[in-house]
Design a protein around this motif. Structure first.
Motif, short mmCIF file in Angstrom:
data_model
loop_
_atom_site.label_atom_id
_atom_site.label_comp_id
_atom_site.label_asym_id
_atom_site.label_seq_id
_atom_site.Cartn_x
_atom_site.Cartn_y
_atom_site.Cartn_z
N HIS A 128 -3.53 -3.13 9.27
CA HIS A 128 -4.77 -4.13 9.41
C HIS A 128 -5.17 -4.95 8.40
O HIS A 128 -5.52 -6.18 8.47
CB HIS A 128 -6.08 -3.31 9.77
CG HIS A 128 -5.92 -2.47 11.10
ND1 HIS A 128 -6.76 -1.38 11.44
CD2 HIS A 128 -4.98 -2.43 11.97
CE1 HIS A 128 -6.34 -0.72 12.48
NE2 HIS A 128 -5.22 -1.45 13.09
N ASP A 129 -5.00 -4.24 7.38
CA ASP A 129 -5.51 -5.34 5.79
C ASP A 129 -4.68 -6.45 5.81
O ASP A 129 -4.83 -7.33 5.34
CB ASP A 129 -5.49 -4.39 4.91
CG ASP A 129 -6.55 -3.23 4.70
OD1 ASP A 129 -7.70 -3.60 5.48
OD2 ASP A 129 -6.40 -2.29 4.03
N HIS A 130 -3.22 -6.12 6.07
CA HIS A 130 -2.15 -7.26 5.94
C HIS A 130 -1.55 -7.92 6.99
O HIS A 130 -0.94 -8.96 6.97
CB HIS A 130 -1.22 -6.64 5.06
CG HIS A 130 -1.67 -6.06 3.74
ND1 HIS A 130 -1.73 -6.79 2.64
CD2 HIS A 130 -1.83 -4.71 3.42
CE1 HIS A 130 -2.08 -6.07 1.70
NE2 HIS A 130 -2.21 -4.83 2.20
N LYS A 136 -3.29 -8.63 11.04
CA LYS A 136 -4.33 -8.59 11.94
C LYS A 136 -4.13 -8.05 13.17
O LYS A 136 -3.01 -8.36 13.87
CB LYS A 136 -4.99 -10.10 12.16
CG LYS A 136 -6.27 -9.98 12.86
CD LYS A 136 -6.99 -11.55 13.24
CE LYS A 136 -8.24 -11.45 13.98
NZ LYS A 136 -8.69 -12.93 14.33
N GLU A 176 -4.66 6.03 7.56
CA GLU A 176 -4.44 5.42 6.41
C GLU A 176 -3.49 4.18 6.34
O GLU A 176 -3.79 2.99 6.00
CB GLU A 176 -4.01 6.31 5.29
CG GLU A 176 -5.38 7.14 4.75
CD GLU A 176 -5.16 8.50 5.51
OE1 GLU A 176 -4.61 8.61 6.48
OE2 GLU A 176 -5.84 9.21 5.09
N ALA A 213 0.81 -1.07 -0.11
CA ALA A 213 -0.03 -0.01 0.07
C ALA A 213 0.95 1.19 -0.14
O ALA A 213 1.96 1.29 0.50
CB ALA A 213 -0.87 -0.12 1.35
N GLN A 257 -4.77 1.46 8.73
CA GLN A 257 -5.80 0.71 7.88
C GLN A 257 -4.94 -0.32 7.15
O GLN A 257 -5.30 -1.47 6.94
CB GLN A 257 -6.61 1.53 7.24
CG GLN A 257 -7.74 0.78 6.31
CD GLN A 257 -8.55 -0.09 7.08
OE1 GLN A 257 -9.07 0.51 8.07
NE2 GLN A 257 -8.72 -1.42 6.88
N ALA A 258 -4.01 0.00 6.41
CA ALA A 258 -3.08 -0.72 5.51
C ALA A 258 -2.46 -1.82 6.44
O ALA A 258 -2.19 -3.06 5.94
CB ALA A 258 -2.01 -0.07 4.78
#
Length: 462
Positions: free
Chosen positions: A136-138, A140, A130, A121, A133-134
């Motif tokens: 968290h996306d990759h 946990k 932001e 990202a 969030q990135a």
């Protein structure tokens, strides 16, 4: 320890009892590696991201190999910084493979993705939400009330005894050599109560020096019309003078960076004279030629600038002035460069940095006529720095024989490396102190200056 056989026998004798659940070792918290590049403002962005990572229970890995992913905070201001940032991203990808990119380079279009398509990202600067969030996306988000605890001052990348205090984001100026507003946006001042609370937390955590930073420190509060906020139950105006006065109440060194020479800067000089703020101003003048300054969209009268400097020194005779200049700006003639050298001689600035003009992608000055050859830029830079070296040598020599208060950064068998009120960390000179049992990193000391050179002072404990 029981064997499997005895365990089975025990189970037979207590058949009526509920079977015990086997304990499982809690899963280790995910680890994030972090690479921070660029200026102090980017460093503060890194500290905020690291603080949020720790607040959410992530651990910070000091190495690529032990990290589950890596965040790289980049710089994109000049070409060499872009190259360094792209190299750092490439190294993180090679060593780890999972990389999130943030910072100013992320705001420069698709350069990151075009160069390194494998990054997970990309975000721009001051983008903590932001970035998280990135992450968290990759990776946990862990949940553990024990590891979620963080100190009130957050996670810092500086030594315990000094810290950067960012008071705003963005800039309202449109200097033609600069692309920062396109990356960081217009001026957005932080609430004065939040700034003071952070400063107070930093001091409680051991900071003895606060370095106030922004893109334009003098403009603090302009965007909100100097709205009155609150700190400690009392009203406090969102304005540089009032902020500095309040910071002075914390009884630590307060150092001002990136000060634009507005008229109200004179008010802060009185605070410096009275010892409430360090007598130190970082003012990026950039040039002395009125025509070049106008082309840069900077204040365009060097005579007024020299008059302001004289006025500042009348108010606060101990004032240290640091500045930066650009040589080789498009259209700069030999005569205009000589004008700059004359300014350096007359202004007698204490600390100076010099850069050759860099044609940053997106800068308006790139379209100007008269681009200066790189060889000539470097020649002018060398002449400029030689002229300033003579000024610096003479001004430092005046301090020999004086006793100065210094803040010790490092101590070794060879002695200590410290800084006086005239020395900001990493960009200015230092005070080399002879070995003494009383010297401790992070503490103040009284040092008598015995020698000087072009950049540094040398002394012994008084």
């Amino acid at each position: 320890m029981k064997t499997a056989k005895t365990k089975a026998a025990d189970a037979g004798r207590t058949a009526a009892a509920a079977p015990k659940k086997q304990r499982t070792r809690p899963k280790a918290a995910p680890k994030v590696g972090f690479v921070s590049l660029g200026c102090p403002k980017a460093l503060v962005d890194s500290e905020r991201i690291l603080t949020q990572l720790r607040a959410e229970g992530y651990l910070i890995s000091p190495s690529y190999e032990n990290a589950d992913l890596v965040v790289v905070n980049t710089c994109g201001f000049i070409d060499s910084a872009v190259e360094e940032s792209l190299d750092a991203i490439g190294e993180a990808l090679d060593e780890n493979g999972k990389v999130i990119v943030t910072g100013c380079l992320g705001a420069k279009g698709s350069i990151v993705k075009d160069t390194h398509p494998r990054v997970l990202a990309v975000t721009g600067p001051h983008a903590t939400d932001e970035v998280m969030q990135a992450v968290h996306d990759h990776l946990k988000k862990p949940h553990d009330p024990y590891t979620d605890l963080i100190p009130p001052q957050g996670i810092k990348l500086t030594p315990r005894h000094y810290a950067y205090l960012k008071i705003s984001e963005g800039c309202n100026h449109r200097c033609t050599f600069c692309i920062i507003p396109s990356m960081r946006g217009d001026l957005v001042s932080r609430p004065v109560g939040d700034v003071m609370q952070e400063a107070q937390n930093l001091v409680k955590a051991g900071a003895k020096e606060l370095l106030v930073i922004s893109q334009d420190t003098s403009a603090y509060g302009v965007d909100i019309k100097y709205r009155t906020g609150f700190w400690g139950g009392r009203p406090l105006k969102t304005r540089m003078t009032e902020l500095c006065a309040a910071l002075g109440e914390l009884k630590v060194w307060v150092r001002l960076h990136y000060v634009y020479p507005y008229p109200h800067v004179d008010e802060v000089l009185a605070l410096m004279r009275d010892g409430r703020v360090l007598p130190y101003l970082d003012v990026p003048f950039q040039h002395a030629s009125p025509r070049i300054l106008k082309a840069m969209k900077r204040p365009a009268n060097s005579e007024n600038t020299l008059a302001r400097i004289r006025r500042w020194r009348e108010i606060c005779p101990d004032l240290t002035i640091r500045s930066t200049f650009i040589v080789g700006f498009p259209g700069e003639t030999d005569a205009e460069f000589e004008e700059l050298l004359d300014f350096v001689d007359e202004a007698q600035l204490d600390r100076v940095g010099c850069f050759t003009y860099s044609a940053i992608e997106g800068a308006a000055a790139n379209a100007l006529d008269g681009q200066v050859a790189e060889e000539l830029k470097e020649e002018r830079k060398a002449r400029f720095m030689a002229a300033q070296a003579a000024v610096s040598t003479a001004r430092l020599k005046r301090k020999v024989g004086k006793t100065l208060t210094v803040l010790v950064d490092e101590v070794s068998e060879q002695g200590a490396v410290a800084r006086s009120s005239a020395d900001a960390p990493e960009i200015d000179g230092v005070v080399h102190v002879a070995p003494h049992a009383s010297l401790k990193a992070g503490e103040f000391a009284q040092v008598t200056i015995t020698k000087s050179d072009e950049h540094d002072l040398y002394g012994k404990v008084a």
